[in-house]
Scaffold this motif. Structure first.
Motif, mmCIF file in Angstrom:
data_model
loop_
_atom_site.group_PDB
_atom_site.id
_atom_site.type_symbol
_atom_site.label_atom_id
_atom_site.label_comp_id
_atom_site.label_asym_id
_atom_site.label_seq_id
_atom_site.Cartn_x
_atom_site.Cartn_y
_atom_site.Cartn_z
ATOM 1 N N LEU A 79 0.811 -1.215 0.000
ATOM 2 C CA LEU A 79 0.000 0.000 0.000
ATOM 3 C C LEU A 79 0.848 1.271 0.000
ATOM 4 O O LEU A 79 0.371 2.365 0.262
ATOM 5 C CB LEU A 79 -1.016 0.007 1.143
ATOM 6 C CG LEU A 79 -2.076 -1.064 0.960
ATOM 7 C CD1 LEU A 79 -2.296 -1.824 2.253
ATOM 8 C CD2 LEU A 79 -3.354 -0.453 0.485
ATOM 9 N N ALA A 80 2.136 1.137 -0.337
ATOM 10 C CA ALA A 80 3.021 2.294 -0.442
ATOM 11 C C ALA A 80 2.695 3.047 -1.733
ATOM 12 O O ALA A 80 2.378 2.447 -2.756
ATOM 13 C CB ALA A 80 4.477 1.847 -0.460
ATOM 14 N N TYR A 87 1.845 6.162 2.475
ATOM 15 C CA TYR A 87 1.003 5.001 2.214
ATOM 16 C C TYR A 87 -0.432 5.481 2.033
ATOM 17 O O TYR A 87 -0.792 6.569 2.493
ATOM 18 C CB TYR A 87 1.081 4.009 3.378
ATOM 19 C CG TYR A 87 2.451 3.384 3.516
ATOM 20 C CD1 TYR A 87 2.674 2.086 3.090
ATOM 21 C CD2 TYR A 87 3.515 4.097 4.054
ATOM 22 C CE1 TYR A 87 3.931 1.504 3.203
ATOM 23 C CE2 TYR A 87 4.772 3.534 4.157
ATOM 24 C CZ TYR A 87 4.974 2.235 3.733
ATOM 25 O OH TYR A 87 6.216 1.668 3.832
ATOM 26 N N ALA A 88 -1.249 4.699 1.372
ATOM 27 C CA ALA A 88 -2.643 5.080 1.151
ATOM 28 C C ALA A 88 -3.553 3.889 1.381
ATOM 29 O O ALA A 88 -3.182 2.746 1.140
ATOM 30 C CB ALA A 88 -2.830 5.620 -0.265
ATOM 31 N N ALA A 109 -1.578 -1.232 5.877
ATOM 32 C CA ALA A 109 -0.605 -0.192 5.534
ATOM 33 C C ALA A 109 0.293 0.103 6.731
ATOM 34 O O ALA A 109 1.520 0.216 6.596
ATOM 35 C CB ALA A 109 -1.314 1.073 5.068
ATOM 36 N N VAL A 110 -0.289 0.208 7.909
ATOM 37 C CA VAL A 110 0.505 0.458 9.119
ATOM 38 C C VAL A 110 1.454 -0.707 9.374
ATOM 39 O O VAL A 110 2.623 -0.512 9.721
ATOM 40 C CB VAL A 110 -0.411 0.716 10.344
ATOM 41 C CG1 VAL A 110 0.399 0.735 11.629
ATOM 42 C CG2 VAL A 110 -1.160 2.030 10.159
ATOM 43 N N SER A 111 0.984 -1.924 9.172
ATOM 44 C CA SER A 111 1.844 -3.095 9.323
ATOM 45 C C SER A 111 3.032 -3.007 8.372
ATOM 46 O O SER A 111 4.169 -3.275 8.756
ATOM 47 C CB SER A 111 1.034 -4.362 9.057
ATOM 48 O OG SER A 111 1.864 -5.492 9.098
ATOM 49 N N ALA A 112 2.776 -2.620 7.128
ATOM 50 C CA ALA A 112 3.853 -2.490 6.147
ATOM 51 C C ALA A 112 4.802 -1.350 6.515
ATOM 52 O O ALA A 112 6.019 -1.466 6.341
ATOM 53 C CB ALA A 112 3.270 -2.260 4.751
ATOM 54 N N VAL A 123 0.605 -8.154 2.610
ATOM 55 C CA VAL A 123 -0.541 -7.559 3.282
ATOM 56 C C VAL A 123 -1.852 -8.071 2.713
ATOM 57 O O VAL A 123 -2.912 -7.518 2.975
ATOM 58 C CB VAL A 123 -0.485 -6.000 3.246
ATOM 59 C CG1 VAL A 123 0.666 -5.507 4.057
ATOM 60 C CG2 VAL A 123 -0.425 -5.498 1.811
ATOM 61 N N GLY A 124 -1.796 -9.129 1.939
ATOM 62 C CA GLY A 124 -2.989 -9.842 1.509
ATOM 63 C C GLY A 124 -3.890 -9.134 0.533
ATOM 64 O O GLY A 124 -5.080 -9.346 0.532
#
Length: 125
Positions: A79-80, A87-88, A109-112, A123-124
């Motif tokens: 999601l970068a 990120y979005a 996105a936060v996980s990434a 991130v699936g």
């Protein structure tokens, strides 16, 4: 039967809305063409659109790639965006535009963002 669809019409003013507990079962509104209408049920479909292309967001000036229709381009895995450390998630990245999906995307996105170790994070998406 009894349903009237008015496309391209907007309500300029609600001239009468019954107060809570009133026996009245209608609302009255003034339409953008100057006419008035009484109805017992009102439903508006206003539509939605992404705002990524608007200057006020500052996305493009921050180096975020924005498509002509206002969607933000992302790496589907992380999601970068095209701008480092941006990120979005949510409606601005495209369908499906659902609150539950947007929350899941934001979590991913936060996980990434905080993934350490240099390896890919799935991130699936």
């Amino acid at each position: 039967s009894g349903v009237k669809v008015l496309e391209g019409t907007s309500v300029s003013e609600f001239t009468y809305v019954p107060p809570p507990g009133a026996d009245d079962e209608y609302i009255e509104m003034k339409l953008n063409d100057g006419s008035s209408m009484q109805t017992d049920l009102f439903f508006a479909a206003t539509g939605r659109y992404p705002v990524g292309k608007h200057d006020e967001t500052g996305l493009e000036s921050a180096g975020v790639e924005v498509a002509d229709r206002g969607m933000v381009g992302i790496d589907k895995k992380t999601l970068a965006t095209s701008s480092k450390n941006v990120y979005a998630a949510g409606d601005v990245i495209g369908a499906p535009a659902l609150a539950s999906t947007s929350m899941e995307q934001a979590q991913r996105a936060v996980s990434a963002m905080f993934h350490e170790g240099g390896g890919d994070v799935d991130v699936g998406m």
